[in-house]
Motif scaffolding. Sequence first.
Motif, PDB file in Angstrom:
ATOM      1  N   ILE A  91       0.841  -1.201   0.000  1.00 44.93           N
ATOM      2  CA  ILE A  91       0.000   0.000   0.000  1.00 44.93           C
ATOM      3  C   ILE A  91       0.875   1.250   0.000  1.00 44.93           C
ATOM      4  O   ILE A  91       0.610   2.202  -0.733  1.00 44.93           O
ATOM      5  N   GLU A  92       1.933   1.244   0.823  1.00 45.17           N
ATOM      6  CA  GLU A  92       2.843   2.398   0.881  1.00 45.17           C
ATOM      7  C   GLU A  92       3.490   2.689  -0.468  1.00 45.17           C
ATOM      8  O   GLU A  92       3.680   3.842  -0.839  1.00 45.17           O
ATOM      9  N   THR A  93       3.848   1.641  -1.185  1.00 37.29           N
ATOM     10  CA  THR A  93       4.510   1.808  -2.487  1.00 37.29           C
ATOM     11  C   THR A  93       3.511   1.937  -3.631  1.00 37.29           C
ATOM     12  O   THR A  93       3.900   1.993  -4.793  1.00 37.29           O
ATOM     13  N   ARG A  94       2.237   1.966  -3.263  1.00 34.64           N
ATOM     14  CA  ARG A  94       1.139   2.117  -4.223  1.00 34.64           C
ATOM     15  C   ARG A  94       1.056   0.978  -5.235  1.00 34.64           C
ATOM     16  O   ARG A  94       0.532   1.147  -6.335  1.00 34.64           O
ATOM     17  N   THR A  95       1.578  -0.177  -4.851  1.00 34.76           N
ATOM     18  CA  THR A  95       1.414  -1.385  -5.658  1.00 34.76           C
ATOM     19  C   THR A  95      -0.011  -1.901  -5.510  1.00 34.76           C
ATOM     20  O   THR A  95      -0.575  -2.484  -6.432  1.00 34.76           O
ATOM     21  N   VAL A  96      -0.572  -1.679  -4.324  1.00 37.69           N
ATOM     22  CA  VAL A  96      -1.938  -2.083  -3.997  1.00 37.69           C
ATOM     23  C   VAL A  96      -2.641  -0.867  -3.421  1.00 37.69           C
ATOM     24  O   VAL A  96      -2.046  -0.113  -2.646  1.00 37.69           O
ATOM     25  N   SER A  97      -3.894  -0.678  -3.771  1.00 38.54           N
ATOM     26  CA  SER A  97      -4.645   0.430  -3.192  1.00 38.54           C
ATOM     27  C   SER A  97      -5.339  -0.055  -1.921  1.00 38.54           C
ATOM     28  O   SER A  97      -5.657  -1.246  -1.797  1.00 38.54           O
ATOM     29  N   ASN A 101      -8.306  -2.301  -2.282  1.00 46.52           N
ATOM     30  CA  ASN A 101      -8.132  -3.699  -2.677  1.00 46.52           C
ATOM     31  C   ASN A 101      -7.643  -4.578  -1.528  1.00 46.52           C
ATOM     32  O   ASN A 101      -7.352  -5.752  -1.722  1.00 46.52           O
ATOM     33  N   PHE A 102      -7.520  -4.001  -0.341  1.00 47.86           N
ATOM     34  CA  PHE A 102      -6.987  -4.732   0.804  1.00 47.86           C
ATOM     35  C   PHE A 102      -7.701  -6.067   1.019  1.00 47.86           C
ATOM     36  O   PHE A 102      -7.049  -7.093   1.231  1.00 47.86           O
ATOM     37  N   ALA A 103      -9.017  -6.068   0.967  1.00 45.94           N
ATOM     38  CA  ALA A 103      -9.791  -7.283   1.231  1.00 45.94           C
ATOM     39  C   ALA A 103      -9.506  -8.381   0.213  1.00 45.94           C
ATOM     40  O   ALA A 103      -9.628  -9.567   0.533  1.00 45.94           O
ATOM     41  N   GLU A 104      -9.115  -8.020  -0.981  1.00 43.46           N
ATOM     42  CA  GLU A 104      -8.775  -9.003  -1.997  1.00 43.46           C
ATOM     43  C   GLU A 104      -7.332  -9.470  -1.856  1.00 43.46           C
ATOM     44  O   GLU A 104      -7.034 -10.645  -2.050  1.00 43.46           O
ATOM     45  N   VAL A 105      -6.443  -8.549  -1.554  1.00 44.77           N
ATOM     46  CA  VAL A 105      -5.009  -8.834  -1.566  1.00 44.77           C
ATOM     47  C   VAL A 105      -4.539  -9.550  -0.306  1.00 44.77           C
ATOM     48  O   VAL A 105      -3.764 -10.504  -0.379  1.00 44.77           O
ATOM     49  N   PHE A 106      -4.992  -9.105   0.857  1.00 44.27           N
ATOM     50  CA  PHE A 106      -4.475  -9.650   2.109  1.00 44.27           C
ATOM     51  C   PHE A 106      -4.629 -11.162   2.235  1.00 44.27           C
ATOM     52  O   PHE A 106      -3.660 -11.849   2.582  1.00 44.27           O
ATOM     53  N   PRO A 107      -5.796 -11.739   1.957  1.00 41.49           N
ATOM     54  CA  PRO A 107      -5.912 -13.205   2.086  1.00 41.49           C
ATOM     55  C   PRO A 107      -4.949 -13.961   1.160  1.00 41.49           C
ATOM     56  O   PRO A 107      -4.399 -14.992   1.551  1.00 41.49           O
ATOM     57  N   ALA A 108      -4.730 -13.438  -0.025  1.00 40.97           N
ATOM     58  CA  ALA A 108      -3.810 -14.091  -0.956  1.00 40.97           C
ATOM     59  C   ALA A 108      -2.376 -14.019  -0.438  1.00 40.97           C
ATOM     60  O   ALA A 108      -1.634 -15.007  -0.494  1.00 40.97           O
TER      61      ALA A 108
END
Length: 57
Positions: A20-26, A29-36
């Motif tokens: 998130i800090e590097t803006r790779t993920v917004s 999208n946390f709910a989609e990215v974190f479990p993966a």
Amino acid sequence: MDKDSKEALQVAKELTAKFIETRTVSPGNFAEVFPAVYRVVYEAIRRGNMSGEDGRD
């Protein structure tokens, strides 16, 4: 929660925050990215423990 799960949770939180800090993920999208991310980290930790390459005592 066992030790591997706790470790995976901490690492996944740190990685996701860094994404998130590097803006790779917004943040949206946390709910989609974190479990993966958690699954990948957890499986890596478990594979390391099974093969005896974890370096723990």
